[in-house]
Design a protein around this motif. Structure first.
Motif, PDB file in Angstrom:
ATOM      1  N   LEU A 248       0.835  -1.215   0.000  1.00  0.00           N
ATOM      2  CA  LEU A 248       0.000   0.000   0.000  1.00  0.00           C
ATOM      3  C   LEU A 248       0.861   1.253   0.000  1.00  0.00           C
ATOM      4  CD1 LEU A 248      -2.768   1.335   0.145  1.00  0.00           C
ATOM      5  CD2 LEU A 248      -2.686   1.102   2.636  1.00  0.00           C
ATOM      6  N   ILE A 249       1.912   1.242   0.851  1.00  0.00           N
ATOM      7  CA  ILE A 249       2.813   2.410   0.913  1.00  0.00           C
ATOM      8  C   ILE A 249       3.494   2.612  -0.437  1.00  0.00           C
ATOM      9  CG2 ILE A 249       4.912   3.333   1.979  1.00  0.00           C
ATOM     10  CD1 ILE A 249       4.030   1.891   4.578  1.00  0.00           C
ATOM     11  N   LEU A 250       3.981   1.504  -1.046  1.00  0.00           N
ATOM     12  CA  LEU A 250       4.649   1.617  -2.343  1.00  0.00           C
ATOM     13  C   LEU A 250       3.685   2.129  -3.414  1.00  0.00           C
ATOM     14  CD1 LEU A 250       6.805  -1.672  -2.331  1.00  0.00           C
ATOM     15  CD2 LEU A 250       7.610   0.696  -2.097  1.00  0.00           C
ATOM     16  N   LEU A 251       2.439   1.653  -3.373  1.00  0.00           N
ATOM     17  CA  LEU A 251       1.465   2.127  -4.360  1.00  0.00           C
ATOM     18  C   LEU A 251       1.195   3.623  -4.217  1.00  0.00           C
ATOM     19  CD1 LEU A 251      -1.142  -0.806  -4.387  1.00  0.00           C
ATOM     20  CD2 LEU A 251       0.461  -0.156  -6.202  1.00  0.00           C
ATOM     21  N   ILE A 252       1.118   4.082  -2.951  1.00  0.00           N
ATOM     22  CA  ILE A 252       0.885   5.534  -2.739  1.00  0.00           C
ATOM     23  C   ILE A 252       2.037   6.347  -3.293  1.00  0.00           C
ATOM     24  CG2 ILE A 252       0.690   7.333  -0.960  1.00  0.00           C
ATOM     25  CD1 ILE A 252      -0.844   5.261   0.733  1.00  0.00           C
ATOM     26  N   VAL A 253       3.295   5.864  -3.041  1.00  0.00           N
ATOM     27  CA  VAL A 253       4.479   6.577  -3.555  1.00  0.00           C
ATOM     28  C   VAL A 253       4.459   6.583  -5.077  1.00  0.00           C
ATOM     29  CG1 VAL A 253       6.990   6.543  -3.686  1.00  0.00           C
ATOM     30  CG2 VAL A 253       5.847   6.119  -1.501  1.00  0.00           C
ATOM     31  N   CYS A 254       4.160   5.440  -5.666  1.00  0.00           N
ATOM     32  CA  CYS A 254       4.115   5.364  -7.135  1.00  0.00           C
ATOM     33  C   CYS A 254       3.040   6.280  -7.701  1.00  0.00           C
ATOM     34  CB  CYS A 254       3.869   3.906  -7.575  1.00  0.00           C
ATOM     35  SG  CYS A 254       5.249   2.807  -7.226  1.00  0.00           S
ATOM     36  N   PHE A 255       1.891   6.277  -7.008  1.00  0.00           N
ATOM     37  CA  PHE A 255       0.786   7.136  -7.489  1.00  0.00           C
ATOM     38  C   PHE A 255       1.194   8.614  -7.478  1.00  0.00           C
ATOM     39  CE2 PHE A 255      -2.978   9.692  -6.605  1.00  0.00           C
ATOM     40  CZ  PHE A 255      -3.755   9.360  -7.719  1.00  0.00           C
ATOM     41  N   ILE A 256       1.891   9.019  -6.409  1.00  0.00           N
ATOM     42  CA  ILE A 256       2.348  10.422  -6.325  1.00  0.00           C
ATOM     43  C   ILE A 256       3.348  10.719  -7.418  1.00  0.00           C
ATOM     44  CG2 ILE A 256       3.599  12.089  -4.878  1.00  0.00           C
ATOM     45  CD1 ILE A 256       2.351  10.680  -2.449  1.00  0.00           C
ATOM     46  N   ARG A 257       4.336   9.813  -7.608  1.00  0.00           N
ATOM     47  CA  ARG A 257       5.351  10.029  -8.650  1.00  0.00           C
ATOM     48  C   ARG A 257       4.724  10.044 -10.031  1.00  0.00           C
ATOM     49  NH1 ARG A 257      10.360   6.351  -8.507  1.00  0.00           N
ATOM     50  NH2 ARG A 257      10.878   7.864 -10.137  1.00  0.00           N
ATOM     51  N   ARG A 258       3.732   9.186 -10.222  1.00  0.00           N
ATOM     52  CA  ARG A 258       3.075   9.154 -11.543  1.00  0.00           C
ATOM     53  C   ARG A 258       2.364  10.467 -11.839  1.00  0.00           C
ATOM     54  NH1 ARG A 258      -1.714   4.991 -13.378  1.00  0.00           N
ATOM     55  NH2 ARG A 258      -1.902   5.745 -15.532  1.00  0.00           N
ATOM     56  N   ASN A 259       1.680  11.027 -10.837  1.00  0.00           N
ATOM     57  CA  ASN A 259       1.002  12.319 -11.031  1.00  0.00           C
ATOM     58  C   ASN A 259       1.980  13.432 -11.317  1.00  0.00           C
ATOM     59  OD1 ASN A 259      -1.473  11.249 -10.705  1.00  0.00           O
ATOM     60  ND2 ASN A 259      -1.740  11.855  -8.559  1.00  0.00           N
ATOM     61  N   LYS A 260       3.216  13.264 -10.859  1.00  0.00           N
ATOM     62  CA  LYS A 260       4.230  14.278 -11.141  1.00  0.00           C
ATOM     63  C   LYS A 260       4.989  14.004 -12.410  1.00  0.00           C
ATOM     64  CE  LYS A 260       5.049  15.646  -6.348  1.00  0.00           C
ATOM     65  NZ  LYS A 260       6.067  15.794  -5.302  1.00  0.00           N
ATOM     66  N   GLY A 261       4.576  13.009 -13.190  1.00  0.00           N
ATOM     67  CA  GLY A 261       5.203  12.781 -14.499  1.00  0.00           C
ATOM     68  C   GLY A 261       6.037  11.537 -14.554  1.00  0.00           C
ATOM     69  N   GLY A 262       5.895  10.598 -13.566  1.00  0.00           N
ATOM     70  CA  GLY A 262       6.692   9.373 -13.580  1.00  0.00           C
ATOM     71  C   GLY A 262       6.203   8.401 -14.614  1.00  0.00           C
ATOM     72  N   LYS A 263       5.212   7.556 -14.229  1.00  0.00           N
ATOM     73  CA  LYS A 263       4.628   6.621 -15.184  1.00  0.00           C
ATOM     74  C   LYS A 263       3.641   7.328 -16.078  1.00  0.00           C
ATOM     75  CE  LYS A 263       6.762   3.035 -13.525  1.00  0.00           C
ATOM     76  NZ  LYS A 263       7.683   2.212 -14.305  1.00  0.00           N
ATOM     77  N   TYR A 264       3.236   6.678 -17.189  1.00  0.00           N
ATOM     78  CA  TYR A 264       2.291   7.298 -18.096  1.00  0.00           C
ATOM     79  C   TYR A 264       1.441   6.219 -18.719  1.00  0.00           C
ATOM     80  CZ  TYR A 264       6.544   6.376 -20.788  1.00  0.00           C
ATOM     81  OH  TYR A 264       7.684   5.836 -21.299  1.00  0.00           O
ATOM     82  N   PRO A 265       0.305   6.633 -19.281  1.00  0.00           N
ATOM     83  CA  PRO A 265      -0.657   5.637 -19.792  1.00  0.00           C
ATOM     84  C   PRO A 265      -0.113   4.837 -20.945  1.00  0.00           C
ATOM     85  CG  PRO A 265      -1.684   7.773 -19.480  1.00  0.00           C
ATOM     86  CD  PRO A 265      -0.228   7.961 -19.307  1.00  0.00           C
ATOM     87  N   VAL A 266      -0.891   3.784 -21.289  1.00  0.00           N
ATOM     88  CA  VAL A 266      -0.489   2.860 -22.350  1.00  0.00           C
ATOM     89  C   VAL A 266      -0.272   3.599 -23.652  1.00  0.00           C
ATOM     90  CG1 VAL A 266      -1.239   0.869 -23.689  1.00  0.00           C
ATOM     91  CG2 VAL A 266      -1.630   0.945 -21.224  1.00  0.00           C
ATOM     92  N   LYS A 267      -1.180   4.520 -23.944  1.00  0.00           N
ATOM     93  CA  LYS A 267      -1.081   5.240 -25.221  1.00  0.00           C
ATOM     94  C   LYS A 267       0.235   5.989 -25.313  1.00  0.00           C
ATOM     95  CE  LYS A 267      -2.624   6.821 -29.140  1.00  0.00           C
ATOM     96  NZ  LYS A 267      -1.350   7.423 -29.572  1.00  0.00           N
ATOM     97  N   GLU A 268       0.634   6.621 -24.183  1.00  0.00           N
ATOM     98  CA  GLU A 268       1.908   7.343 -24.194  1.00  0.00           C
ATOM     99  C   GLU A 268       3.062   6.370 -24.359  1.00  0.00           C
ATOM    100  OE1 GLU A 268       1.905   9.568 -20.651  1.00  0.00           O
ATOM    101  OE2 GLU A 268       0.185  10.807 -21.228  1.00  0.00           O
TER     102      GLU A 268
END
Length: 1118
Positions: free
Chosen positions: A1064-1084
């Protein structure tokens, strides 16, 4: 603690003068405390000349103070007035004021007389002025029969008023039956005596209701005289009137109605005298008659008129000098002047003076054994007499007092004792009036006492004077000392100012002046102290002032006023307009630091002032608002200097509405030819009010004027009168003359006709002339009516002609017209372009060349060449299709052009035609050409069917545009994990004849990304993408469920909870990083990992800036 506030800055703005006046007021206010024995002092009394309203009770005031409280008595006409014997008269308790009740019974006239009040106690007696009581009077006009007045036009006239004598004298004015004031001017005016003077009469002076009114303000009544009838007639009418009405009409025998020099109606003669009292208003009057109306001028002999005290009234017929003094005595000359002469009158002015004080006696408080003086000095013209009284009795017959000695206007006291206490009266009188002053001598022995409240707090603005009070009393007179702080030394005059009334002045109070100050009063009988406190406050300042504003009518303006102040003071901010309150209007709103005025109108212009007030000071700042708008329309248009081709126009400008007029625009209307349509005539500067206008013949002009300022244009003025100019021959010919044939055998000559304004006269016609340019023929001419074209028939095809069109009317011909060239009608071209050649540039572009046709075969104006091209057959398919032709047009004599937008691997045909103004010529023989192969389009569709655990089947449709022969398909795919990351890319070649393919050995329950495209020998086409997922292995899932369920074990549950929390903690960190431009959707991800080898190939098809392309059966113009 008592709070005392220093006077605000506005009271001290004139330097030390207001401060001295303030101190003098305090000094004069020092009095014997009322708890100490003292003689009476008159504090209030009725005026000397007391005019009462006979309809109300009579109240004669007399108030006094003293210790013990004084008793009161009255005299009437010099004898004792026994109020107990008159039931209508009462005296107020504790007062000497008389109330005579005449509302129930009695008459005011009964109580007319001279009254004097005496206030008496054991220490002396004070007396009032002689109060002359008279009831006001507003008598009626005596009845009289007023005959009608008939007089000749131009004669002078005086209408007498002679109001009844009232008390006080009435105010006089003339009105008509409708209670409207009669207009007055330099010719007609009211004199100081109330009479109405006419320097000369005019027919409009005829009326039957000249009424003189007398207003008695004291009783608020108005009396009116009988109406006077005046008729102004000519000489013949006057004789008829006298003959017919001799018995009941007054013939006003004034001077002749002819023009005449001035003579004075008032005052009479060449000289007169005038006497006035000092301090009054000197009014001198001269009214003259004459024709034309005389003007009045004033001068002082051997002197000049005082600038700030001289005023002219009644159209300069009255000279007034206010606050007159002896220096204003002398000879004043009034001068009456008109075109026929000048006359003078000298008024000798003498200024007399009722007595006035030089030094009035003041109360004297002495200690036993002390010395003192009472001084009474007055002046007047003539010099007033000084008489002393003691306790209301002439001093000559009063009891003797060894401590006093009279020396003219001074009484000297020495070694006084308690018995020396008395009230002394000084009477200064001459023939114009008197002055009476009471001053007591009070002998007391009293230790010092301080009258100022203890611990008074004074608040002063920094850098302004501070005045600390120490009102005191004692007998003998105490000495005063000031100290600062608890153990401070005495203050000295090097920094401070000590006033006789005990006040300490700090000329410039600063922050270090804050503190406690002690006042000490001493005399031989004792000592007294008092402490006061001083606080210094920061001044109030306006740090953001309102600024000058210019606003158009109907707009909005905002004034800003930011105030900085001492934090302990609460300011109030008030807005004023022209030093008065703001209008009670919802358009004015005050919001914090701003005053906002909406929908501004003309009345809103003026000076707006922001006033910030505290209890200690006030400051203000002002700004001017100018309300501007477009000018008002000019008016009073007038035409003068009428000539055949010009006229002068003059006008009166309207209001500029606070924005100077920069120019006037003059417009005209041709009422005869274009009624209601206004045209620009000319412009002149904003300082001009006339213009010389150039005109055309045979136009019925009407003019109007528009004023222009920086805001905009005014409304147009009303039109001027109409002006019709004379007819003349035309001064210009038609324009836009052209010769073009509509058929191969004609010539159509057209022109732009003259408008009605240009025709210059009636009977407008046109003379049309033509001949062949290259021949020797004479001009052929025809005169036609007012039309715009003429057709010449039977002409050769496309031959050049010379043409001219001349205007004429009933007055003659216009000047010789200019010659223009035209052509007779065109016909279709006869020859097709030859030697058509096609060069293929690439799979979508070809270039066509041709030889030009002979000019003679064109038979018209060469418009250009037109290329028709179409796709005849596909090289790969032999089936017939609908033929879609495209057209390109190349302007002028161009002999080549590019064919863009061709389809690769196609069979095309092309032909070329010449174009003139009539149309197209015959087509050239068709030329065919083929385009080479190109890259294909994307496959038409891609579907994934029959997904299993480890396989996916792909089905597709070939490209809709293969643009050549397909050689193979390329399929690329890669897995996508749960975090949308792409796996390794697999590349697979598929034969061109396949439309289905199955992929095996894939991972179960996995998403795959597919990229699919076709190829020709030229290269790869555009790709199509798709995604699909393999199915889940249900057997393995069932097997897992049959195994031992360790999830019921406690240790496993705890471990799983810890793992879940960590995930859960790792998912929250990933979610925050993704909103700041980390991960991106499949299309991207797809776009980021697209294979550069399979990107669509962009073919260079060239650019063509020299023509436009149209679709099916449309043309492109080059």
């Amino acid at each position: 603690m008592q709070l005392k506030i220093m006077p605000k800055k506005k009271c001290l703005s004139a330097g030390r003068v207001p401060l001295i006046l303030f101190l003098c007021q305090m000094i004069s206010a020092l009095e014997v405390p009322l708890d100490l024995v003292q003689p009476p002092t008159i504090t209030q009394q009725s005026p000397k000349d007391y005019i009462i309203d006979p309809r109300e009770n009579i109240v004669i005031q007399c108030e006094a103070k003293g210790k013990p409280p004084p008793s009161f008595s009255w005299t009437r006409n010099g004898t004792h007035f026994d109020i107990d014997k008159d039931p209508l008269v009462t005296m107020n308790s504790g007062s000497g004021t008389l109330v005579i009740n005449i509302m129930i019974e009695g008459k005011a006239e009964t109580y007319e007389g001279v009254y004097q009040c005496t206030a008496r106690n054991e220490r002396g007696a004070a007396i009032s002025n002689n109060i002359v009581v008279r009831p006001s009077r507003s008598p009626l006009w005596t009845k009289e029969k007023l005959e009608p007045i008939a007089l000749q036009n131009g004669q002078s006239l005086v209408l007498p008023c002679r109001p009844p004598i009232g008390l006080p004298p009435p105010i006089i004015f003339w009105m008509d039956n409708s209670f409207q004031r009669l207009p007055q001017s330099e010719r007609v005016s009211q004199g100081l005596n109330g009479d109405l003077y006419f320097s000369n009469v005019l027919p409009e002076d005829t009326r039957e209701d000249y009424i003189c009114y007398a207003r008695f303000n004291h009783t608020q009544t108005i009396q009116q005289k009988q109406p006077i009838s005046v008729k102004v007639v000519s000489v013949d009418e006057l004789n008829d009137t006298i003959a017919a009405n001799l018995s009941d009409t007054e013939f006003y025998g004034a001077k002749s109605s002819r023009e005449r020099p001035p003579t004075f109606l008032t005052p009479e003669g060449n000289a007169s005298n005038k006497e006035e009292l000092r301090g009054n208003v000197l009014s001198l009057e001269c009214i003259a008659e004459g024709l034309p109306t005389p003007l009045i001028y004033w001068a002082k002999e051997d002197g000049i008129l005082p600038t700030n005290r001289t005023f002219y009234r009644n159209f300069k017929k009255t000279l007034q000098i206010i606050h007159v003094s002896e220096a204003d005595s002398g000879n004043y000359r009034c001068i009456a002047k008109n075109a026929l002469g000048v006359i003078h009158h000298t008024i000798s002015v003498t200024v007399k003076a009722a007595p006035y004080w030089i030094m009035a006696p003041k109360n004297l408080v002495l200690s036993p054994g002390e010395d003192g003086t009472l001084t009474c000095r007055a002046n007047g013209n003539p010099k007033p007499r000084i008489n002393w009284l003691t306790n209301g009795v002439p001093i000559e017959i009063a009891p003797d007092d060894p401590s006093r000695k009279i020396d003219g206007d001074t009484i000297i006291f020495s070694n006084v004792q308690e018995r020396s206490s008395a009230v002394y009266q000084c009477n200064a009188s001459n023939e114009y009036g008197y002055l009476l002053a009471n001053a007591f001598v009070n002998v007391l022995a009293e230790p010092p006492r301080i009258l100022t409240s203890a611990n008074t707090l004074y608040q002063v603005i920094a850098n302004r004077p501070a005045l600390l009070d120490c009102a005191f009393f004692g007998s003998p007179l105490p000495t005063i000392e000031w100290f600062k702080g608890a153990k401070g030394s005495a203050l000295h005059e090097d920094i401070y100012v000590f006033h006789e009334n005990g006040t300490l002045e700090i000329p410039v109070a600063q922050k270090d002046s804050i503190g406690t100050y002690t006042c000490v009063a001493r005399n031989k009988l004792g000592i007294a102290k008092n402490e006061v406190h001083l606080e210094i406050k920061d001044p109030t300042r306006i740090i953001k002032q309102p600024e000058y504003a210019v606003v158009q009518r109907g707009g909005t303006v905002s004034f800003e006023c930011k105030v900085k102040h001492d934090h302990t003071l609460i300011p109030t901010v008030t807005w004023l307009k022209n030093n008065s309150e703001l209008p009670n209007d919802g358009r004015f709103t005050i919001d914090k630091d701003h005053l906002v005025v909406d929908d501004v109108n003309d009345d809103d212009g003026g000076t707006y002032t922001c006033v910030a007030n505290t209890t200690l000071d006030n400051v203000s700042a002002s700004a001017v608002l100018s309300v501007v708008d477009v000018p008002n329309a000019p008016f009073d248009l007038e035409l003068t200097n009428h000539l055949d081709k010009s006229v002068q126009l003059s006008w009166t400008p309207g209001e500029d509405n606070n924005s100077p007029i920069t120019k006037f625009i003059i417009e005209y209307e041709d009422v005869m030819h274009e009624m209601g349509l206004w045209h620009h005539q000319s412009e002149v500067s904003g300082t001009q009010t006339t213009a010389q206008l150039e005109l055309s013949p045979y136009v019925n002009y009407s003019f109007r004027v528009v004023a222009v300022n920086s805001i905009g244009r005014s409304l147009p003025s009303h039109p001027s009168e109409q002006y019709l100019t004379k007819a003349a021959e035309p001064d210009k010919n038609p324009t836009a003359v052209e010769g073009l044939g509509s058929e191969p055998d004609n010539l159509v000559i057209t022109w732009k006709p003259l408008n009605g304004f240009e025709c210059n006269g009636p009977g407008l016609q046109y003379k049309v002339s033509w001949r062949q340019k290259d021949g020797d023929d004479e001009w052929t001419s025809v005169v036609v009516a007012n039309v715009s074209k003429y057709i010449v028939s039977g002409t050769p095809t496309f031959v050049p002609y010379l043409i001219k069109v001349q205007a004429l009317n009933d007055m003659g011909f216009a000047p010789e017209p200019a010659v223009v060239m035209g052509h007779s009608g065109e016909d279709l071209p006869m020859v097709a372009p030859g030697n058509v050649r096609v060069s293929v540039v690439n799979s979508t572009l070809a270039e066509v060349h041709w030889d030009p046709v002979p000019l003679k075969s064109i038979r018209g104006h060469l418009q250009g060449y037109r290329i028709y091209y179409w796709k005849a057959q596909s090289s790969s398919k032999r089936s017939r299709r609908h033929i879609e032709k495209k057209i390109l047009t190349f302007q002028g004599s161009k002999t080549h052009g590019m064919l863009p937008g061709l389809e690769p691997f196609s069979h095309y045909a092309v032909n070329v035609r010449v174009v003139n103004g009539k149309g197209e010529g015959p087509a050239s023989p068709d030329r065919v050409f083929n385009t080479p192969e190109g890259v294909p389009s994307a496959p038409s569709s891609l579907k994934i069917v029959n997904p299993t655990l480890d396989s996916l089947t792909l089905e597709w449709d070939p490209p809709s545009h293969p643009n050549g022969i397909l050689t193979e398909y390329t399929l690329k795919y890669q897995p996508i994990n749960s975090t949308h990351e792409l796996g390794p890319l697999v590349d697979l070649k598929i034969p061109a004849n396949k439309t289905r393919w199955t992929l095996k050995n894939l991972n179960f329950s996995t998403r795959y990304k597919f990229y699919f495209y076709a190829q020709t020998s030229v290269g790869s086409g555009s790709q199509i993408t798709e995604e699909a997922v393999t199915t889940v292995d249900e057997g393995k899932m069932a097997m897992a469920s049959r195994q031992v369920d360790i999830a019921t074990q406690g240790w496993f549950i705890g471990l799983m909870c810890a793992v879940a929390l960590l995930i859960l903690i790792l998912l929250i960190v990933c979610f925050i990083r993704r909103n700041k431009g980390g991960k991106y959707p499949v299309k991207e991800k797809e776009d980021a990992h697209a294979d550069p080898e399979i990107q669509p190939m962009k073919e260079d098809d060239g650019t063509f800036g020299e023509y436009r392309l149209f679709s099916f059966v449309s043309s492109a113009s080059f």
